[in-house]
Design a protein around this motif. Structure first.
Motif, PDB file in Angstrom:
ATOM      1  N   ILE A 206       1.048   8.363  -1.970  1.00 51.03           N
ATOM      2  CA  ILE A 206       2.413   8.900  -1.968  1.00 51.03           C
ATOM      3  C   ILE A 206       3.410   7.825  -1.563  1.00 51.03           C
ATOM      4  CG2 ILE A 206       3.936  10.578  -0.871  1.00 51.03           C
ATOM      5  CD1 ILE A 206       1.493  12.423  -0.685  1.00 51.03           C
ATOM      6  N   MET A 207       3.038   7.067  -0.569  1.00 53.49           N
ATOM      7  CA  MET A 207       3.814   5.911  -0.132  1.00 53.49           C
ATOM      8  C   MET A 207       2.821   4.975   0.538  1.00 53.49           C
ATOM      9  SD  MET A 207       5.854   7.651   3.094  1.00 53.49           S
ATOM     10  CE  MET A 207       6.340   6.179   3.946  1.00 53.49           C
ATOM     11  N   GLN A 208       3.223   3.776   0.820  1.00 53.14           N
ATOM     12  CA  GLN A 208       2.294   2.812   1.396  1.00 53.14           C
ATOM     13  C   GLN A 208       1.645   3.369   2.657  1.00 53.14           C
ATOM     14  OE1 GLN A 208       3.238  -1.149   1.098  1.00 53.14           O
ATOM     15  NE2 GLN A 208       1.511  -1.823   2.306  1.00 53.14           N
ATOM     16  N   GLY A 209       0.326   3.436   2.637  1.00 51.70           N
ATOM     17  CA  GLY A 209      -0.425   3.915   3.789  1.00 51.70           C
ATOM     18  C   GLY A 209      -0.552   5.423   3.882  1.00 51.70           C
ATOM     19  N   VAL A 210       0.014   6.163   2.926  1.00 56.64           N
ATOM     20  CA  VAL A 210      -0.063   7.631   2.935  1.00 56.64           C
ATOM     21  C   VAL A 210      -0.686   8.083   1.618  1.00 56.64           C
ATOM     22  CG1 VAL A 210       1.233   9.794   3.090  1.00 56.64           C
ATOM     23  CG2 VAL A 210       1.975   7.806   4.406  1.00 56.64           C
ATOM     24  N   THR A 211      -1.812   8.767   1.724  1.00 58.37           N
ATOM     25  CA  THR A 211      -2.551   9.178   0.534  1.00 58.37           C
ATOM     26  C   THR A 211      -2.791  10.677   0.537  1.00 58.37           C
ATOM     27  OG1 THR A 211      -3.665   7.044   0.490  1.00 58.37           O
ATOM     28  CG2 THR A 211      -4.682   8.807  -0.771  1.00 58.37           C
TER      29      THR A 211
END
Length: 109
Positions: free
Chosen positions: A90-95
């Protein structure tokens, strides 16, 4: 639900589908902690299995699977066929991890 009655296949050997209840899903969104990111980065220097990230991924998939099973049970299913996983950053470091399948009612053939 008996976990043996969940499968990536579209049939369950020895069982007959009596009713299809529809698509069920479990979704979870996870981020890495700063300590996990640092620890994982250090492990990449040495190479091999990055156990911190492996554990994070396994826990995330297990949670999504559990949520899918809970959704199926709420519909009255006793089995899930066609189980799949999908992941999106979804965003860097967030899955986001999605586990989905078709909830069914089965009986022994």
């Amino acid at each position: 639900m008996d976990q043996r009655l969940t499968t990536a296949a579209f049939t369950l050997d020895g069982y007959r589908v009596l009713e299809t209840l529809g698509v069920v899903r479990g979704i979870t969104v996870r981020s890495r902690s700063i300590l996990g990111t640092i620890g994982g980065s250090l492990q990449t220097i040495l190479g091999g299995n990055i156990s911190l990230f492996t554990e994070l991924c396994e826990n995330t998939r297990a949670e999504a699977f559990h949520l899918m099973v809970t959704h199926a049970e709420a519909l009255g299913a006793n089995a899930i066929i066609g189980v799949r996983y999908d992941g999106t950053e979804i965003m860097q470091g967030v899955t986001e991890v999605l586990c989905y399948g078709t909830a069914v009612v089965v009986e022994p053939a």
